[in-house]
Design an enzyme around this catalytic site. Structure first.
Site, mmCIF file in Angstrom:
data_model
loop_
_atom_site.group_PDB
_atom_site.id
_atom_site.type_symbol
_atom_site.label_atom_id
_atom_site.label_comp_id
_atom_site.label_asym_id
_atom_site.label_seq_id
_atom_site.Cartn_x
_atom_site.Cartn_y
_atom_site.Cartn_z
ATOM 1 N N GLY A 46 115.353 -29.590 97.037
ATOM 2 C CA GLY A 46 116.552 -30.097 97.691
ATOM 3 C C GLY A 46 117.252 -28.961 98.407
ATOM 4 N N GLN A 51 124.002 -24.477 102.295
ATOM 5 C CA GLN A 51 122.977 -23.476 101.983
ATOM 6 C C GLN A 51 122.334 -22.889 103.236
ATOM 7 O OE1 GLN A 51 121.009 -26.122 98.844
ATOM 8 N NE2 GLN A 51 120.811 -24.062 97.980
ATOM 9 N N CYS A 88 118.701 -22.860 91.677
ATOM 10 C CA CYS A 88 119.221 -23.115 93.021
ATOM 11 C C CYS A 88 118.714 -22.040 93.976
ATOM 12 C CB CYS A 88 120.750 -23.113 92.984
ATOM 13 S SG CYS A 88 121.513 -23.410 94.583
ATOM 14 N N LEU A 89 118.298 -22.463 95.169
ATOM 15 C CA LEU A 89 117.797 -21.510 96.165
ATOM 16 C C LEU A 89 118.865 -20.484 96.541
ATOM 17 C CD1 LEU A 89 115.892 -23.960 98.551
ATOM 18 C CD2 LEU A 89 114.914 -22.478 96.788
ATOM 19 N N HIS A 130 122.955 -32.236 91.719
ATOM 20 C CA HIS A 130 123.010 -30.833 92.155
ATOM 21 C C HIS A 130 123.367 -30.743 93.644
ATOM 22 C CE1 HIS A 130 121.244 -26.589 91.999
ATOM 23 N NE2 HIS A 130 121.361 -26.814 93.288
ATOM 24 N N GLU A 131 122.694 -31.569 94.469
ATOM 25 C CA GLU A 131 122.910 -31.488 95.919
ATOM 26 C C GLU A 131 124.264 -32.068 96.321
ATOM 27 O OE1 GLU A 131 120.986 -29.538 97.422
ATOM 28 O OE2 GLU A 131 119.440 -29.497 95.875
ATOM 29 N N HIS A 134 126.805 -29.461 95.833
ATOM 30 C CA HIS A 134 126.858 -28.493 96.935
ATOM 31 C C HIS A 134 127.828 -28.973 98.023
ATOM 32 C CE1 HIS A 134 124.042 -25.249 96.245
ATOM 33 N NE2 HIS A 134 123.042 -26.058 95.967
HETATM 34 NI NI NI Z 1 121.288 -25.604 94.987
#
Ligand code: NI
Length: 163
Positions: A46, A51, A88-89, A130-131, A134
């Protein structure tokens, strides 16, 4: 299509509540194509607009057979509980165990602006949550107790220096 640079903790945009998406169609489709490419390149499941540095309520995901674009996402309802690893990226994929609801219902608009609702459970429900977080300027580490949050950040910074 292009791979965009991924913003990382503690960049400011990651902590901001996103602006609503108001333009749908060609421009948004192109942006989402870049987001998918960036997500696949980073081997994520995701990716949310903050991000890649954009203060927008928008994410893409491809997780356990659920591939979608979600503009102006909201979690309508949740059920149950699951405990599992999350990363998380934007925090270097450093994992931490986080308790989340087992099921979640997402309400969002697709790339054309059409509203939809979708149920998911397990890992895909975790991705919804999670997304959507964000888009509200929240990272998964913000749900952790301070000590564990600090540990994730410390490990992330250490790994970054070794890059
Ligand atoms: Ni993330």
């Amino acid at each position: 299509m292009a791979v965009r640079k991924i913003t990382e903790y503690p960049e400011e945009v990651l902590g901001k509540v996103g602006q609503p998406v108001t333009e749908f169609g060609e421009g948004l489709r192109a942006l989402c194509a870049d987001m998918f490419e960036t997500m696949y390149d980073a081997e994520g499941v995701g990716l949310a607009a903050p991000q890649i540095g954009l203060n927008l309520r928008l994410f893409v995901m491809d997780c356990e057979g659920i591939k979608l674009t979600a503009a102006n996402p909201e979690i309508v309802s949740t059920e149950g509980e699951q405990s599992g690893q999350e990363g998380c990226l934007s925090v270097g994929k450093v994992p931490a165990v986080l308790v989340r609801p087992q099921k979640a219902r997402l309400r969002a608009q697709d790339e054309n602006g059409t509203w939809f609702e979708l149920d998911a459970e397990g890992y895909a429900a975790r991705a919804f949550l999670h997304e959507t977080d964000h888009c509200d300027g929240k990272l998964f580490i913000d749900h952790l107790p301070k000590l564990r949050r600090d540990m994730v950040i410390k490990r992330f910074k250490k790994e970054k220096r070794w890059d």
